[in-house]
Design a protein around this motif. Structure first.
Motif, mmCIF file in Angstrom:
data_model
loop_
_atom_site.group_PDB
_atom_site.id
_atom_site.type_symbol
_atom_site.label_atom_id
_atom_site.label_comp_id
_atom_site.label_asym_id
_atom_site.label_seq_id
_atom_site.Cartn_x
_atom_site.Cartn_y
_atom_site.Cartn_z
ATOM 1 N N GLY A 85 0.820 -1.203 0.000
ATOM 2 C CA GLY A 85 0.000 0.000 0.000
ATOM 3 C C GLY A 85 0.855 1.255 0.000
ATOM 4 N N TRP A 86 0.187 2.398 -0.015
ATOM 5 C CA TRP A 86 0.884 3.678 -0.001
ATOM 6 C C TRP A 86 1.533 3.928 1.361
ATOM 7 N N LEU A 87 2.491 4.831 1.374
ATOM 8 C CA LEU A 87 3.178 5.203 2.607
ATOM 9 C C LEU A 87 2.184 5.821 3.590
ATOM 10 N N GLU A 93 17.074 9.656 13.034
ATOM 11 C CA GLU A 93 17.245 9.723 11.593
ATOM 12 C C GLU A 93 16.460 8.591 10.940
ATOM 13 N N LEU A 94 16.277 8.707 9.629
ATOM 14 C CA LEU A 94 15.537 7.704 8.867
ATOM 15 C C LEU A 94 16.390 7.162 7.733
ATOM 16 N N ALA A 95 16.184 5.896 7.431
ATOM 17 C CA ALA A 95 16.727 5.291 6.216
ATOM 18 C C ALA A 95 15.528 4.862 5.382
ATOM 19 N N VAL A 96 15.387 5.420 4.199
ATOM 20 C CA VAL A 96 14.270 5.091 3.311
ATOM 21 C C VAL A 96 14.757 4.090 2.267
ATOM 22 N N THR A 97 14.167 2.918 2.262
ATOM 23 C CA THR A 97 14.576 1.855 1.346
ATOM 24 C C THR A 97 13.574 1.711 0.202
ATOM 25 N N LYS A 98 14.020 1.064 -0.857
ATOM 26 C CA LYS A 98 13.177 0.714 -2.011
ATOM 27 C C LYS A 98 12.526 1.927 -2.684
ATOM 28 N N LEU A 99 13.226 3.042 -2.688
ATOM 29 C CA LEU A 99 12.718 4.197 -3.428
ATOM 30 C C LEU A 99 12.598 3.866 -4.913
ATOM 31 N N ASP A 100 13.479 2.999 -5.409
ATOM 32 C CA ASP A 100 13.477 2.619 -6.822
ATOM 33 C C ASP A 100 12.182 1.956 -7.262
ATOM 34 N N VAL A 101 11.502 1.278 -6.321
ATOM 35 C CA VAL A 101 10.259 0.573 -6.654
ATOM 36 C C VAL A 101 9.167 1.564 -7.058
ATOM 37 N N MET A 102 9.249 2.810 -6.568
ATOM 38 C CA MET A 102 8.235 3.819 -6.862
ATOM 39 C C MET A 102 8.416 4.440 -8.249
ATOM 40 N N SER A 103 9.597 4.226 -8.849
ATOM 41 C CA SER A 103 9.884 4.826 -10.146
ATOM 42 C C SER A 103 8.926 4.299 -11.212
ATOM 43 N N GLY A 104 8.381 5.191 -12.008
ATOM 44 C CA GLY A 104 7.472 4.810 -13.080
ATOM 45 C C GLY A 104 6.006 5.022 -12.755
ATOM 46 N N LEU A 105 5.690 5.298 -11.490
ATOM 47 C CA LEU A 105 4.306 5.586 -11.121
ATOM 48 C C LEU A 105 3.983 7.037 -11.480
ATOM 49 N N PRO A 106 2.839 7.307 -12.115
ATOM 50 C CA PRO A 106 2.522 8.674 -12.540
ATOM 51 C C PRO A 106 2.290 9.636 -11.384
ATOM 52 N N LEU A 144 2.187 9.760 -6.743
ATOM 53 C CA LEU A 144 2.482 9.087 -5.488
ATOM 54 C C LEU A 144 1.551 9.629 -4.413
ATOM 55 N N LYS A 145 0.847 8.740 -3.751
ATOM 56 C CA LYS A 145 -0.037 9.162 -2.674
ATOM 57 C C LYS A 145 0.611 8.859 -1.325
ATOM 58 N N VAL A 146 0.395 9.773 -0.389
ATOM 59 C CA VAL A 146 0.922 9.619 0.966
ATOM 60 C C VAL A 146 -0.225 9.868 1.941
ATOM 61 N N PRO A 148 -7.867 6.171 4.950
ATOM 62 C CA PRO A 148 -6.745 7.093 4.750
ATOM 63 C C PRO A 148 -7.139 8.380 4.050
ATOM 64 N N VAL A 149 -6.551 9.477 4.518
ATOM 65 C CA VAL A 149 -6.670 10.767 3.845
ATOM 66 C C VAL A 149 -5.332 11.013 3.155
ATOM 67 N N TYR A 150 -5.377 11.164 1.826
ATOM 68 C CA TYR A 150 -4.139 11.223 1.055
ATOM 69 C C TYR A 150 -3.800 12.634 0.581
ATOM 70 N N GLU A 151 -2.484 12.876 0.463
ATOM 71 C CA GLU A 151 -1.971 13.977 -0.339
ATOM 72 C C GLU A 151 -1.255 13.355 -1.533
ATOM 73 N N THR A 152 -1.420 13.960 -2.691
ATOM 74 C CA THR A 152 -0.858 13.399 -3.918
ATOM 75 C C THR A 152 0.335 14.225 -4.385
ATOM 76 N N LEU A 153 1.428 13.512 -4.676
ATOM 77 C CA LEU A 153 2.658 14.151 -5.158
ATOM 78 C C LEU A 153 2.969 13.646 -6.562
ATOM 79 N N PRO A 154 3.724 14.399 -7.344
ATOM 80 C CA PRO A 154 4.090 13.941 -8.693
ATOM 81 C C PRO A 154 4.969 12.693 -8.633
ATOM 82 N N GLY A 155 4.787 11.812 -9.603
ATOM 83 C CA GLY A 155 5.639 10.640 -9.700
ATOM 84 C C GLY A 155 6.958 10.969 -10.392
ATOM 85 N N PHE A 156 7.814 9.952 -10.500
ATOM 86 C CA PHE A 156 9.100 10.136 -11.179
ATOM 87 C C PHE A 156 9.425 8.859 -11.933
#
Length: 425
Positions: free
Chosen positions: A308-310, A326-339, A341-343, A369-377
């Motif tokens: 699911g979404w973050l 601090e945070l370590a964000v993993t698997k950012l590459d998996v999000m690539s190609g989505l038009p 991104l919802k959070v 969930p209440v989402y905010e939508t961001l541009p994909g990459f």
């Protein structure tokens, strides 16, 4: 830097093994503090892939000592198999691995009870791995468990095991209709295990505190994730231990004043294995895409993970609970190609909007969930060697998460391999 703690900030499977592997070369000791062989920490380097279940992820770095703390429950067969597999790859374990004499052992009757109870629950099953973790912790807190130190007294061990197995056999046969276990065979098996494990056993609390006094650095490695904590997670769909920062102290026998760094490991999206509430779960093409692109199948069980979404409501909760520095964000590459991104930034429950994470199961089940939508990459992120190399939208996504959680992101995973990782300067 006395003690750094690595914690899964979601429902587990966040990529803790990779982050520990990344940090281990700068550490003198890596110590596992809870859970058992139900964990699966995957490490990839070059063409090699290895899944660790019990031994800390620092074992592949020469000169790094590894500790299995008193808070871990140990499956003897899984442990010895793992030692043999690591040594077969050319990495020495002897002299580097230290096992707490106070750690509890998983017995065959724990696995039998785990599987039998899940069958009995049927539709209400928790979704355990069947590795006997829960029943082992039940015996630990019922003060009837078998600890590593018990192996040293053969006669006492035989007496304790005989009594325990006879009791569990009555439960297995009378309540669950399962076959009775062979008392003598189990006793003989664990007496033999004593001879194999003896060189590794020590007072690990004393070892760690002596190391702290000498100014050595320790990395405490948790298993599972904070939302599976038995006290603070989505009970009863939780693990049987404390994969939170407080668990590092009790699971290793070190003081909280020694901890100065707490790293929350966060996937760029959310996943969960097994049953239990999951507000941002996607049961559509996007969810299937995340599962396929992220290879979201359990390292221990092989079960497909729910995707699911973050969820920043849940992450704010675990950040507060653990005190992430601090945070370590993993698997950012998996999000690539989505038009797009919802959070998830809030929940709607019974017509009211809240940013507070409810741990009550019935309330969380009603959360929408209440989402905010961001541009994909798009693009291949694995080639990035600096954060500046990432697409603008990817950097914006990370900044949005960091700003909302008020925690800096210091590590970014751009692919599954060890080298496909960016570290903030």
């Amino acid at each position: 830097m006395p003690v750094s703690v690595v914690i899964g900030a979601q429902w587990g499977d966040e990529g803790k093994g990779k982050v520990v592997d990344l940090l281990a070369p700068s550490m003198d000791i890596v110590a596992r503090y809870q859970g058992g062989a139900n964990a699966g920490h995957t490490i990839k380097w070059g063409d090699e892939t290895f899944v660790l279940h019990l031994i800390p992820s620092g074992i592949f770095h020469e000169g790094t000592a590894c500790v299995i703390g008193n808070g871990v429950v140990i499956d003897p067969k899984a442990l010895m198999d793992e030692i043999r597999q690591i040594e077969a790859l050319g990495y020495p374990v002897a002299g580097r691995l230290k096992i707490s004499h106070n750690a509890h052992l998983i017995m065959p009757y724990h696995k039998a009870l785990d599987e039998a109870k899940e069958r009995w629950r049927d539709a209400e099953a928790i979704g355990t791995t069947g590795r006997g973790i829960g029943p082992a912790y039940v015996d630990k807190f019922a003060r009837s468990g078998i600890r590593v130190v018990d192996l040293l007294d053969r006669d006492g061990l035989r007496k304790k095991l005989t009594a325990a197995i006879e009791e569990k056999n009555d439960i297995l046969s009378a309540i669950y209709g399962s076959e009775r276990l062979d008392v003598d065979a189990i006793v003989d098996e664990y007496v033999e295990f004593d001879q194999q494990i003896d060189p590794y056993v020590t007072d690990t609390s004393a070892f760690l505190n002596d190391a702290l006094a000498e100014g050595k650095s320790i990395l405490a490695e948790g298993a599972q994730g904070a939302l599976l904590d038995v006290d603070h997670g989505t009970y009863p769909y939780v693990t049987s231990s404390h994969p939170t920062s407080g668990g590092a102290c009790t699971g290793l026998g070190i003081p909280p004043t020694a901890i100065d760094r707490i790293i929350g490991i966060v996937k760029a999206y959310s996943t969960r294995v097994g049953n239990g509430p999951f507000p941002t779960e996607l049961e559509d093409e996007t969810g299937e895409r995340l599962r396929a692109e992220g290879h979201e199948f359990g390292a221990t069980t092989g079960r497909p993970r729910r995707c699911g979404w973050l969820d920043l409501v849940a992450l704010n909760y675990t950040s507060r609970l653990n005190g992430f520095t601090e945070l370590a964000v993993t698997k950012l590459d998996v999000m690539s190609g989505l038009p797009e991104l919802k959070v998830c930034t809030a929940y709607e429950i019974d017509g009211k909007t809240t940013e507070r994470f409810p741990t009550d199961l019935r309330t969380l089940d009603r959360a929408r969930p209440v989402y905010e939508t961001l541009p994909g990459f798009s693009g291949d992120l694995s080639e990035a060697r600096d954060i500046a190399d990432l697409p603008d939208a990817a950097r914006d996504y990370l900044q949005f998460v960091s700003d909302r959680l008020k925690v800096p992101i210091t590590v970014i995973g751009t692919g599954p391999k060890r080298e496909e990782t960016l570290v903030a300067s």
